[in-house]
Design a protein around this motif. Structure first.
Motif, PDB file in Angstrom:
ATOM      1  N   LEU A 141       0.877  -1.172   0.000  1.00 22.27           N
ATOM      2  CA  LEU A 141       0.000   0.000   0.000  1.00 22.27           C
ATOM      3  C   LEU A 141       0.914   1.221   0.000  1.00 22.27           C
ATOM      4  CD1 LEU A 141      -2.563   1.482  -0.027  1.00 22.27           C
ATOM      5  CD2 LEU A 141      -3.066   0.741   2.298  1.00 22.27           C
ATOM      6  N   ILE A 142       1.133   1.749  -1.179  1.00 24.25           N
ATOM      7  CA  ILE A 142       2.146   2.772  -1.414  1.00 24.25           C
ATOM      8  C   ILE A 142       1.514   4.161  -1.325  1.00 24.25           C
ATOM      9  CG2 ILE A 142       3.818   3.653  -3.098  1.00 24.25           C
ATOM     10  CD1 ILE A 142       3.683   0.710  -4.289  1.00 24.25           C
ATOM     11  N   VAL A 143       2.085   5.019  -0.499  1.00 26.14           N
ATOM     12  CA  VAL A 143       1.553   6.382  -0.349  1.00 26.14           C
ATOM     13  C   VAL A 143       2.644   7.406  -0.642  1.00 26.14           C
ATOM     14  CG1 VAL A 143      -0.175   5.647   1.331  1.00 26.14           C
ATOM     15  CG2 VAL A 143       2.034   6.457   2.134  1.00 26.14           C
ATOM     16  N   ARG A 144       2.223   8.516  -1.176  1.00 27.62           N
ATOM     17  CA  ARG A 144       3.146   9.599  -1.516  1.00 27.62           C
ATOM     18  C   ARG A 144       3.536  10.362  -0.255  1.00 27.62           C
ATOM     19  NH1 ARG A 144       2.086  14.822  -2.454  1.00 27.62           N
ATOM     20  NH2 ARG A 144      -0.162  14.399  -2.523  1.00 27.62           N
ATOM     21  N   LYS A 145       4.822  10.569  -0.075  1.00 24.99           N
ATOM     22  CA  LYS A 145       5.285  11.365   1.055  1.00 24.99           C
ATOM     23  C   LYS A 145       4.699  12.773   0.944  1.00 24.99           C
ATOM     24  CE  LYS A 145       9.562   9.401   2.816  1.00 24.99           C
ATOM     25  NZ  LYS A 145      11.007   9.636   3.080  1.00 24.99           N
ATOM     26  N   GLY A 146       4.213  13.273   2.075  1.00 27.31           N
ATOM     27  CA  GLY A 146       3.611  14.594   2.087  1.00 27.31           C
ATOM     28  C   GLY A 146       2.115  14.579   1.855  1.00 27.31           C
ATOM     29  N   ALA A 147       1.539  13.382   1.611  1.00 27.68           N
ATOM     30  CA  ALA A 147       0.104  13.288   1.354  1.00 27.68           C
ATOM     31  C   ALA A 147      -0.719  13.213   2.633  1.00 27.68           C
ATOM     32  CB  ALA A 147      -0.195  12.074   0.479  1.00 27.68           C
ATOM     33  N   GLN A 148      -0.033  13.228   3.794  1.00 30.24           N
ATOM     34  CA  GLN A 148      -0.715  13.178   5.095  1.00 30.24           C
ATOM     35  C   GLN A 148      -1.558  11.911   5.248  1.00 30.24           C
ATOM     36  OE1 GLN A 148       0.115  15.587   7.371  1.00 30.24           O
ATOM     37  NE2 GLN A 148       1.458  16.274   5.695  1.00 30.24           N
ATOM     38  N   ILE A 149      -0.951  10.792   4.868  1.00 27.76           N
ATOM     39  CA  ILE A 149      -1.606   9.491   5.009  1.00 27.76           C
ATOM     40  C   ILE A 149      -0.761   8.640   5.948  1.00 27.76           C
ATOM     41  CG2 ILE A 149      -2.434   7.424   3.831  1.00 27.76           C
ATOM     42  CD1 ILE A 149      -2.628   9.084   1.270  1.00 27.76           C
ATOM     43  N   SER A 203       4.551  12.209 -10.318  1.00 27.20           N
ATOM     44  CA  SER A 203       4.251  13.571 -10.770  1.00 27.20           C
ATOM     45  C   SER A 203       3.320  14.314  -9.817  1.00 27.20           C
ATOM     46  CB  SER A 203       3.626  13.521 -12.170  1.00 27.20           C
ATOM     47  OG  SER A 203       2.383  12.838 -12.147  1.00 27.20           O
ATOM     48  N   GLY A 204       2.967  13.668  -8.702  1.00 23.16           N
ATOM     49  CA  GLY A 204       2.120  14.326  -7.713  1.00 23.16           C
ATOM     50  C   GLY A 204       0.639  14.289  -8.025  1.00 23.16           C
ATOM     51  N   GLU A 205       0.228  13.458  -8.992  1.00 26.60           N
ATOM     52  CA  GLU A 205      -1.180  13.380  -9.384  1.00 26.60           C
ATOM     53  C   GLU A 205      -1.928  12.243  -8.702  1.00 26.60           C
ATOM     54  OE1 GLU A 205      -1.730  14.189 -13.786  1.00 26.60           O
ATOM     55  OE2 GLU A 205       0.429  13.763 -13.727  1.00 26.60           O
ATOM     56  N   LEU A 206      -1.253  11.499  -7.859  1.00 31.47           N
ATOM     57  CA  LEU A 206      -1.861  10.375  -7.149  1.00 31.47           C
ATOM     58  C   LEU A 206      -1.299  10.342  -5.732  1.00 31.47           C
ATOM     59  CD1 LEU A 206      -3.729   7.853  -7.649  1.00 31.47           C
ATOM     60  CD2 LEU A 206      -1.625   6.560  -8.078  1.00 31.47           C
ATOM     61  N   ASP A 207      -2.172  10.022  -4.763  1.00 26.94           N
ATOM     62  CA  ASP A 207      -1.739  10.012  -3.365  1.00 26.94           C
ATOM     63  C   ASP A 207      -1.391   8.615  -2.861  1.00 26.94           C
ATOM     64  OD1 ASP A 207      -2.167  12.826  -2.953  1.00 26.94           O
ATOM     65  OD2 ASP A 207      -4.325  12.399  -2.950  1.00 26.94           O
ATOM     66  N   ALA A 208      -2.046   7.602  -3.395  1.00 31.93           N
ATOM     67  CA  ALA A 208      -1.801   6.236  -2.900  1.00 31.93           C
ATOM     68  C   ALA A 208      -2.283   5.218  -3.928  1.00 31.93           C
ATOM     69  CB  ALA A 208      -2.521   6.016  -1.577  1.00 31.93           C
ATOM     70  N   PHE A 209      -1.661   4.046  -3.904  1.00 27.93           N
ATOM     71  CA  PHE A 209      -2.161   2.955  -4.737  1.00 27.93           C
ATOM     72  C   PHE A 209      -1.744   1.611  -4.160  1.00 27.93           C
ATOM     73  CE2 PHE A 209       2.019   3.750  -6.511  1.00 27.93           C
ATOM     74  CZ  PHE A 209       2.475   2.526  -6.983  1.00 27.93           C
ATOM     75  N   PHE A 210      -2.542   0.607  -4.494  1.00 33.89           N
ATOM     76  CA  PHE A 210      -2.282  -0.769  -4.074  1.00 33.89           C
ATOM     77  C   PHE A 210      -1.485  -1.476  -5.161  1.00 33.89           C
ATOM     78  CE2 PHE A 210      -5.782   0.266  -1.341  1.00 33.89           C
ATOM     79  CZ  PHE A 210      -5.677  -0.552  -0.228  1.00 33.89           C
ATOM     80  N   PHE A 211      -0.520  -2.278  -4.715  1.00 32.40           N
ATOM     81  CA  PHE A 211       0.308  -3.054  -5.639  1.00 32.40           C
ATOM     82  C   PHE A 211       0.585  -4.379  -4.939  1.00 32.40           C
ATOM     83  CE2 PHE A 211       4.168  -2.404  -8.721  1.00 32.40           C
ATOM     84  CZ  PHE A 211       3.846  -3.578  -9.356  1.00 32.40           C
ATOM     85  N   ILE A 212       0.028  -5.467  -5.457  1.00 33.57           N
ATOM     86  CA  ILE A 212       0.246  -6.782  -4.843  1.00 33.57           C
ATOM     87  C   ILE A 212       1.272  -7.531  -5.679  1.00 33.57           C
ATOM     88  CG2 ILE A 212      -0.787  -8.969  -4.143  1.00 33.57           C
ATOM     89  CD1 ILE A 212      -3.387  -7.524  -3.665  1.00 33.57           C
TER      90      ILE A 212
END
Length: 340
Positions: A141-149, A203-212
């Motif tokens: 469960l990958i989240v972008r740093k700075g996205a406050q997640i 590119s900062g257009e996504l905050d999080a995504f799942f990758f199995i």
């Protein structure tokens, strides 16, 4: 053994030719093209499918295995093919568009028993068969740093991708989010495969995504080394709830150091299995199974990818919830008898 690697123009040519030539195993000089459905090029399925292809490929004219030649299936040319993932792979096998494929154990189970996304194709799924259980794959469960997640609950209101329709990742992401009481109405859903999601996050257009996928995932490692991401833990009561609800999930951990700057991450895992259709000949199923587990191919599996080391004969039938192909079962029975 001559190791065959498929990529770029060579890979594309092999796939095109395989669609044009008939499959035959009538003599040692006939060529049989054998596709292995995998996933996106940035994931784990593609390199693992390439490794498996190397073990089972037996180019026409090769010296016999006992003489130091190929220990693959005589005349067989195997190639990994990129796809949308588990659901698409299973459908490809069942519809005859792929000779074999890698897929998540839970999706294979659903296909065979006609549940979930395969509910309307219950009869078709009964022709699915397993060659081998391969390795565990973990939920990233990958989240972008700075996205406050910081927790799964923080995904509400964020831009989140759970992969594309037809992928196993999408189905399992929904199962996990459901345990946390999160639906697609709670976040801004973006449909993107792992390749696109990686670029959108960069590119900062996504905050999080799942990758199995089985770690380490090269594309994820690149993001981590650039200091762009964090991995969100899936743990505690909610993780236990997911495991209790869906028996194909297990508790897992991505060790510290797998990704630069990221410590140990508790998460969930399923397993990857290699499937074919029941109509595949017993002779060929036996041949590819014996080639996969040939002792000389241990070095290929161990050196080709970190997850290749986890592809072991000892766990070849672990977690298999549908029938083995008769040809594969014959090989296992013979080998088990020899080792008693």
């Amino acid at each position: 053994m001559r190791s065959e690697k498929w990529g770029g123009v060579t890979f594309i040519c092999v796939i095109l030719v395989s669609l044009l030539l008939p499959v035959s195993l009538s003599s040692s000089e006939d060529i049989t093209f054998f596709r292995i459905g995998t996933g996106s090029s940035s994931g784990t399925y593609f390199p693992i499918g390439t490794l498996i292809g190397s073990t089972i490929t037996g180019p026409p004219g090769s010296r016999p295995c006992d003489d130091g030649g190929s220990c693959g299936v005589p005349g067989l040319i195997a190639a990994a093919q990129t796809t949308r993932g588990s659901v698409a792979n299973i459908r490809g096998v069942l519809q005859g568009q792929l000779e074999s494929a890698l897929a998540q154990s839970d999706i294979i189970y659903a296909a065979y028993y006609g549940t979930g996304v395969f509910e309307r194709q219950a009869d078709l799924g009964k022709s699915l068969r397993v060659i081998a259980n391969l390795y565990p794959e973990d939920v990233h469960l990958i989240v972008r740093k700075g996205a406050q997640i910081k927790t799964v609950a923080d995904l509400k209101g964020k831009r989140v991708s759970i992969d594309l329709p037809g992928s196993g990742t999408r189905l399992n992401a929904r199962n996990i989010l459901r345990a946390y009481g999160i639906t697609e109405k709670d976040y801004h859903a973006i449909d993107a495969n792992s390749d696109k999601a990686l670029n959108l996050l960069r590119s900062g257009e996504l905050d999080a995504f799942f990758f199995i996928a089985g770690y380490p995932v090269n594309a994820v490692a690149e993001l981590a080394s650039s200091g762009l991401i964090e991995l969100l833990p899936i743990e505690g009561e909610k993780a236990e709830e997911v495991v209790n609800l869906y028996e194909f999930f297990s508790l897992s951990r991505i060790p510290e150091g797998v990704y630069e700057g990221i410590g140990e991450v508790p998460t969930l895992a399923v397993s990857t299995q290699w499937v074919v259709k029941a109509t595949l000949s017993d002779e060929l199923a036996y041949g590819i199974t014996s080639a996969l587990w040939h002792p000389r191919h241990r070095a290929i599996l161990d050196s080709g990818h970190a997850k290749g080391k986890l592809i072991r004969y000892e766990t070849s039938r672990r977690g298999v919830g549908i029938p083995l192909h008769p040809g594969a079962r014959k090989y296992y029975q013979e080998r088990d008898s020899e080792e008693e």
